[in-house]
Every structure is written in structure tokens, then in C-alpha cells.
Design a protein around this motif. Structure first.
Motif, short mmCIF file in Angstrom:
data_model
loop_
_atom_site.label_atom_id
_atom_site.label_comp_id
_atom_site.label_asym_id
_atom_site.label_seq_id
_atom_site.Cartn_x
_atom_site.Cartn_y
_atom_site.Cartn_z
N LYS A 122 -6.01 19.75 -29.82
CA LYS A 122 -5.65 21.14 -30.14
C LYS A 122 -6.87 22.04 -30.33
O LYS A 122 -6.76 23.25 -30.41
CB LYS A 122 -4.81 21.15 -31.43
CG LYS A 122 -3.34 20.85 -31.15
CD LYS A 122 -2.53 21.02 -32.42
CE LYS A 122 -1.76 19.76 -32.72
NZ LYS A 122 -1.81 19.26 -34.05
N VAL A 123 -8.06 21.44 -30.44
CA VAL A 123 -9.25 22.24 -30.74
C VAL A 123 -9.81 22.86 -29.46
O VAL A 123 -9.86 22.21 -28.41
CB VAL A 123 -10.34 21.38 -31.43
CG1 VAL A 123 -11.56 22.22 -31.79
CG2 VAL A 123 -9.78 20.71 -32.68
N GLU A 124 -10.24 24.12 -29.58
CA GLU A 124 -10.83 24.81 -28.44
C GLU A 124 -12.06 24.02 -27.94
O GLU A 124 -12.80 23.46 -28.74
CB GLU A 124 -11.28 26.20 -28.92
CG GLU A 124 -11.59 27.14 -27.81
CD GLU A 124 -12.10 28.47 -28.34
OE1 GLU A 124 -12.08 28.68 -29.57
OE2 GLU A 124 -12.53 29.28 -27.51
N GLY A 125 -12.24 23.99 -26.66
CA GLY A 125 -13.42 23.33 -26.10
C GLY A 125 -13.23 21.86 -25.82
O GLY A 125 -14.10 21.21 -25.24
N VAL A 126 -12.07 21.31 -26.22
CA VAL A 126 -11.78 19.89 -25.91
C VAL A 126 -11.09 19.81 -24.56
O VAL A 126 -10.09 20.47 -24.32
CB VAL A 126 -10.90 19.25 -27.02
CG1 VAL A 126 -10.36 17.89 -26.56
CG2 VAL A 126 -11.70 19.10 -28.30
N LEU A 127 -11.65 18.97 -23.68
CA LEU A 127 -11.07 18.84 -22.34
C LEU A 127 -10.00 17.75 -22.30
O LEU A 127 -9.04 17.83 -21.55
CB LEU A 127 -12.18 18.52 -21.33
CG LEU A 127 -13.35 19.50 -21.37
CD1 LEU A 127 -14.46 19.04 -20.46
CD2 LEU A 127 -12.87 20.89 -20.97
N GLY A 128 -10.22 16.71 -23.10
CA GLY A 128 -9.25 15.62 -23.12
C GLY A 128 -9.60 14.64 -24.22
O GLY A 128 -10.76 14.53 -24.63
N SER A 129 -8.58 13.93 -24.71
CA SER A 129 -8.81 12.98 -25.79
C SER A 129 -7.78 11.85 -25.69
O SER A 129 -6.61 12.10 -25.39
CB SER A 129 -8.69 13.69 -27.13
OG SER A 129 -9.03 12.81 -28.18
N ARG A 130 -8.22 10.65 -25.95
CA ARG A 130 -7.31 9.49 -25.88
C ARG A 130 -7.87 8.33 -26.69
O ARG A 130 -9.04 8.33 -27.04
CB ARG A 130 -7.11 9.04 -24.43
CG ARG A 130 -8.42 8.72 -23.71
CD ARG A 130 -8.18 8.36 -22.26
NE ARG A 130 -7.65 7.03 -22.18
CZ ARG A 130 -8.35 5.91 -22.17
NH1 ARG A 130 -9.67 5.95 -22.21
NH2 ARG A 130 -7.78 4.75 -22.11
N MET A 131 -6.98 7.36 -26.99
CA MET A 131 -7.48 6.12 -27.57
C MET A 131 -8.27 5.39 -26.49
O MET A 131 -8.04 5.59 -25.30
CB MET A 131 -6.36 5.25 -28.13
CG MET A 131 -5.28 4.88 -27.13
SD MET A 131 -4.46 3.31 -27.46
CE MET A 131 -5.60 2.13 -26.72
N THR A 132 -9.20 4.53 -26.89
CA THR A 132 -9.98 3.80 -25.90
C THR A 132 -10.08 2.34 -26.30
O THR A 132 -10.06 2.03 -27.49
CB THR A 132 -11.37 4.44 -25.74
OG1 THR A 132 -12.07 3.78 -24.68
CG2 THR A 132 -12.21 4.39 -27.00
N GLY A 133 -10.15 1.45 -25.33
CA GLY A 133 -10.22 0.01 -25.61
C GLY A 133 -8.83 -0.57 -25.80
O GLY A 133 -7.83 0.01 -25.38
N ALA A 134 -8.78 -1.72 -26.47
CA ALA A 134 -7.51 -2.44 -26.60
C ALA A 134 -6.46 -1.70 -27.42
O ALA A 134 -5.27 -1.81 -27.16
CB ALA A 134 -7.77 -3.81 -27.20
N GLY A 135 -6.89 -0.94 -28.44
CA GLY A 135 -5.95 -0.19 -29.27
C GLY A 135 -5.70 -0.81 -30.63
O GLY A 135 -6.52 -1.61 -31.09
N PHE A 136 -4.60 -0.43 -31.26
CA PHE A 136 -4.24 -0.89 -32.62
C PHE A 136 -5.34 -0.57 -33.63
O PHE A 136 -5.67 -1.40 -34.49
CB PHE A 136 -3.99 -2.41 -32.64
CG PHE A 136 -3.04 -2.89 -31.60
CD1 PHE A 136 -1.67 -2.72 -31.78
CD2 PHE A 136 -3.49 -3.51 -30.44
CE1 PHE A 136 -0.78 -3.17 -30.83
CE2 PHE A 136 -2.60 -3.94 -29.48
CZ PHE A 136 -1.25 -3.77 -29.67
N GLY B 16 -9.49 1.01 -33.97
CA GLY B 16 -10.66 1.19 -33.12
C GLY B 16 -10.95 2.68 -32.95
O GLY B 16 -10.78 3.45 -33.88
N CYS B 17 -11.31 3.07 -31.73
CA CYS B 17 -11.84 4.42 -31.53
C CYS B 17 -11.03 5.26 -30.54
O CYS B 17 -10.27 4.72 -29.73
CB CYS B 17 -13.26 4.32 -30.99
SG CYS B 17 -14.43 3.73 -32.20
N THR B 18 -11.27 6.57 -30.63
CA THR B 18 -10.79 7.49 -29.60
C THR B 18 -12.00 8.02 -28.84
O THR B 18 -13.12 8.00 -29.36
CB THR B 18 -10.01 8.68 -30.18
OG1 THR B 18 -10.92 9.53 -30.90
CG2 THR B 18 -8.90 8.23 -31.11
#
Ligand code: GLA
Length: 387
Positions: free
Chosen positions: A327-341, A343-345
Motif C-alpha cells: 500500500k505504500v507509495e513507491g513500492v513496485l511489488g512485495s511477496r513472501m520469499t523462500g519456503a514460507g511459514f 521467514g522474510c518478505t
């Protein structure tokens, strides 16, 4: 790796083993931009190596023993080369030991050595600290023992070490990108035949922001192995309709759509994620080549939705970070990364807005979960090698 860290690992080697080290190697962590849970389905991935790594200082010891010391765990494990067994009490040291064991099983003769490990990849956060320790160990053992192992073979050996010894049935992505990445590039990998391309990823106005949920990941291995089985189950059923299918990679989205209702609903969802995620990676690759980074970001968002709803490997903490960022201006895309549960985005952000994104994500996350997330703004790096 900076000089302070290099000096520190060398000095510690001397303190611990009472002599100087002769070899220094490093292996980076990785973050995957798109193509999640596709690798073990023979599909496509697009990860980068990040500017955090595990380093090893080493010297042969002319004994048939591996002495492994970790500065981060302040712990030494010794093991005879002809008696390597998995031991839960060895903790982190099981990874280098697994690699040594697999090398020997494959007929490579390895020599005894003293090693010191040190790293700054956050552990258990989905940035592949385990694959990094495997790869850096493998390179070190190969160098000490005068082995010739190609950059295609090395990640396969490390993956085998993790599959057979550690018991995580991971795919090839992590070990492969950690071995073969190139600075200022993403690595497009076809996980069926290990053909790859370095795709320029060096837009000066855009950064990769990694956000760590700081969530202690539980049951990741069993859930991961379960997803893998479900995909194989899907392939078995789809074989009735497509004789030649060996992995989910072998069917297109339109072929899948035609027959998907023959699959039980959970299996159908898992397969649907994989089949469409592969298509997204191919589209992402095309967009990246044309420097259409805005559209690339949209595919990242779509990938997250699919991982959350169809593959069910996200969690409320990852979702909170991802949806706040999106939702923040200037962000092109965002997702979880790796196996999940947990960890990191991974978030692609226009440089001007980095502070704003981090502040907003911290505030929302902290108010929801009472935990301060951690952030790493990362450059893309080269794969493992000499320091
Ligand atoms: C882990 C595994 C990889 C890959 C990802 C999910 O990182 O080690 O092989 O399957 O999860 O994309």
C-alpha cells in the motif's frame, strides 16, 4: 565481505587452532524474486544472491579428522572422516558434515582440515543460511583436497547432502544460485535441466528490501515435504490425461485448466499455484529483460496471493508485512520469499521511498504482533568463492 570480518575470522582461527589459516572462502545468502515452490517441480526460479554471507577460514591438518568451529555458536565439533553420522547434538555442524559425507559417498577423497565458520545471514529466516554453509563447506573441502567439482555439480551435491542427511527434501534453487550468482544480476534457472541465464538487475533507482518477521519457524520441514508430496500426487493423476508428464513443469496453464477438476481440491490448489507460478516467472523474465519493473512488481504481488491462498505456505505475519508494503507509495511489488511459514518478505521499492516503507511496515507490524521486524536493504552479489 569487509576487512574487519576478515581480520576477525583469521585471528580467531589462530586463537582456536594455534596456527594461521591458509584458505578463506565465502558463500552468500539468497532472496528469491519470483518462482516459489517451483524448483522441486522442475520449474523456473529467479533468485539473487544478497550481500550477506557465511565465511570459512581453513587449513589442512594431515589427520583424517574434520574440526569445525562456529564463531556464531561458539562451539567446536570434531569428527573422523570415516565415521560421519547425523547427530542432533551437532546442530549447525551437521551441514558441513553432510557435505563431507556425500562427497565421500560419491567417491571423492577428502582430506582432514581445521575450519572456522562465521556469518551474518540471519539463521532460520528463509535467506538460505543452510545452503550457504553447505556450499562454502563444499568449496573448502574441494580446495583442500584438490578436487575438481563443476559449478553445476557442486549445488547438486549440496542439495543431496540436505535431502539425505538433514532430511529436508529441498529443491535445487538455493544451492544453485549461491554457487552461480552474478553481481547486478538475477539468475533465471530452469530447474529441470539446470540451464541458466544471468539477467541484468541493476536499476539504480530501485532497491531490494527484505523484511524479517522474526518468527521462529515451526514444522517447516514437515509442511514443506508434505507440499512436495501433494505435487507428486497431482502429477500421478494428471498422467491419465498427459502420458508424458513427469513433473508439473511439463504442463501449461491451459492444459491444466482443461483437466484440473479431476484433481481433489487441495491437490488441485497446490498444482494450480505451481503451474501458474511457472508462467509468472517466464513473464517476469520477459519484463525484466525489457526493464519493465513496474509490471514485474505486479507479478510479485500475484505470486504472494497464490502462495497464500492456493499453496497455503504464508502466515498472518508474512501477510501483514506484504500487504502493508504493497500500500505504500513507491513500492513496485512485495511477496513472501523462500519456503514460507515465517521467514522474510521481499519488496522492490523506489529508493526515495525506502524510509517510508520501513517506517510504515515497522509501525503496523509492531502494533499487530508486538515484535519489531528486521530489515535488510540488499545489493545483488556474486556467488560463492575465494575471499
Ligand atoms: C526452500 C527450498 C528451495 C525452494 C524454496 C521454495 O528455500 O530450499 O529449494 O523450494 O524453499 O521456493
Amino acid at each position: 565481505m569487509d576487512n574487519i570480518r576478515i581480520k576477525n575470522i583469521k585471528n580467531n582461527f589462530k586463537k582456536i587452532y594455534n596456527r594461521n589459516c591458509t584458505l578463506l572462502y565465502q558463500a552468500p545468502g539468497r532472496v528469491n524474486l519470483i518462482g516459489e515452490h517451483t524448483d522441486y517441480n522442475g520449474g523456473f526460479v529467479l533468485p539473487v544472491a544478497i550481500d550477506r554471507c557465511i565465511a570459512v577460514a581453513a587449513k589442512p591438518n594431515n589427520e583424517n579428522i574434520l574440526r569445525l568451529h562456529s564463531l556464531d555458536f561458539n562451539n567446536t565439533v570434531s569428527c573422523k572422516l570415516n565415521n560421519i553420522k547425523y547427530d542432533i547434538n551437532n546442530g549447525w555442524a551437521n551441514y558441513p558434515l553432510a557435505v563431507a559425507k556425500v562427497l565421500q559417498e560419491k567417491g571423492f577423497k577428502i582430506k582432514g582440515a581445521d575450519l572456522v565458520f562465521e556469518g551474518n545471514i540471519p539463521q532460520g529466516s528463509g535467506l538460505s543460511s543452510s545452503a550457504a554453509i553447505e556450499v562454502v563447506s563444499c568449496i573448502t573441502f574441494a580446495s583442500i583436497s584438490g578436487l575438481r567439482i563443476s559449478k553445476k555439480e557442486l549445488p547438486v551435491l549440496c542439495q543431496k547432502a540436505e535431502n539425505d542427511f538433514i532430511g529436508v527434501k529441498c529443491g535445487i534453487m538455493d544451492q544453485f544460485v549461491i554457487t552461480n550468482a552474478k553481481k547486478n544480476s538475477a539468475l533465471f534457472l530452469d530447474c529441470r535441466n539446470l540451464k541458466y541465464q544471468h539477467i541484468p538487475f541493476n536499476n539504480k533507482n530501485i532497491s531490494i528490501v527484505i523484511a524479517n518477521t522474526k518468527l521462529k519457524r515451526k514444522l517447516v520441514n514437515s509442511a514443506y515435504n508434505e507440499r512436495r508430496k501433494q505435487c507428486e500426487e497431482g502429477v500421478k493423476i494428471l498422467k491419465y490425461f498427459f502420458k508424458n508428464i513427469k513433473m508439473l513443469r511439463d504442463i501449461t496453464t491451459s492444459q491444466f485448466e482443461k483437466y484440473k477438476f479431476n484433481l481433489p481440491s487441495i491437490i488441485r490448489n497446490r498444482c494450480e499455484h505451481v503451474v501458474y507460478e511457472n508462467e509468472r516467472v517466464i513473464n517476469a523474465l520477459r519484463l525484466l529483460k525489457k526493464n519493465k519493473i513496474n509490471e514485474f512488481g505486479i507479478l510479485m504481488n500475484e505470486s504472494h496471493e497464490s502462495l497464500k491462498n492456493l499453496y497455503e505456505v504464508s502466515c498472518k505475519e508474512l501477510d501483514a508485512l506484504v500487504y502493508t508494503a504493497q500500500k505504500v507509495e513507491g513500492v513496485l511489488g512485495s511477496r513472501m520469499t523462500g519456503a514460507g511459514f515465517g521467514g522474510c518478505t521481499v519488496t522492490l521499492v523506489k529508493n526515495k521511498y525506502i524510509d517510508k516503507v520501513i517506517k510504515t511496515m515497522t509501525k503496523e507490524y509492531q502494533s499487530k504482533f508486538g515484535i519489531k521486524p528486521e530489515f535488510y536493504i540488499s545489493q545483488t552479489e556474486n556467488g560463492a568463492g575465494k575471499i
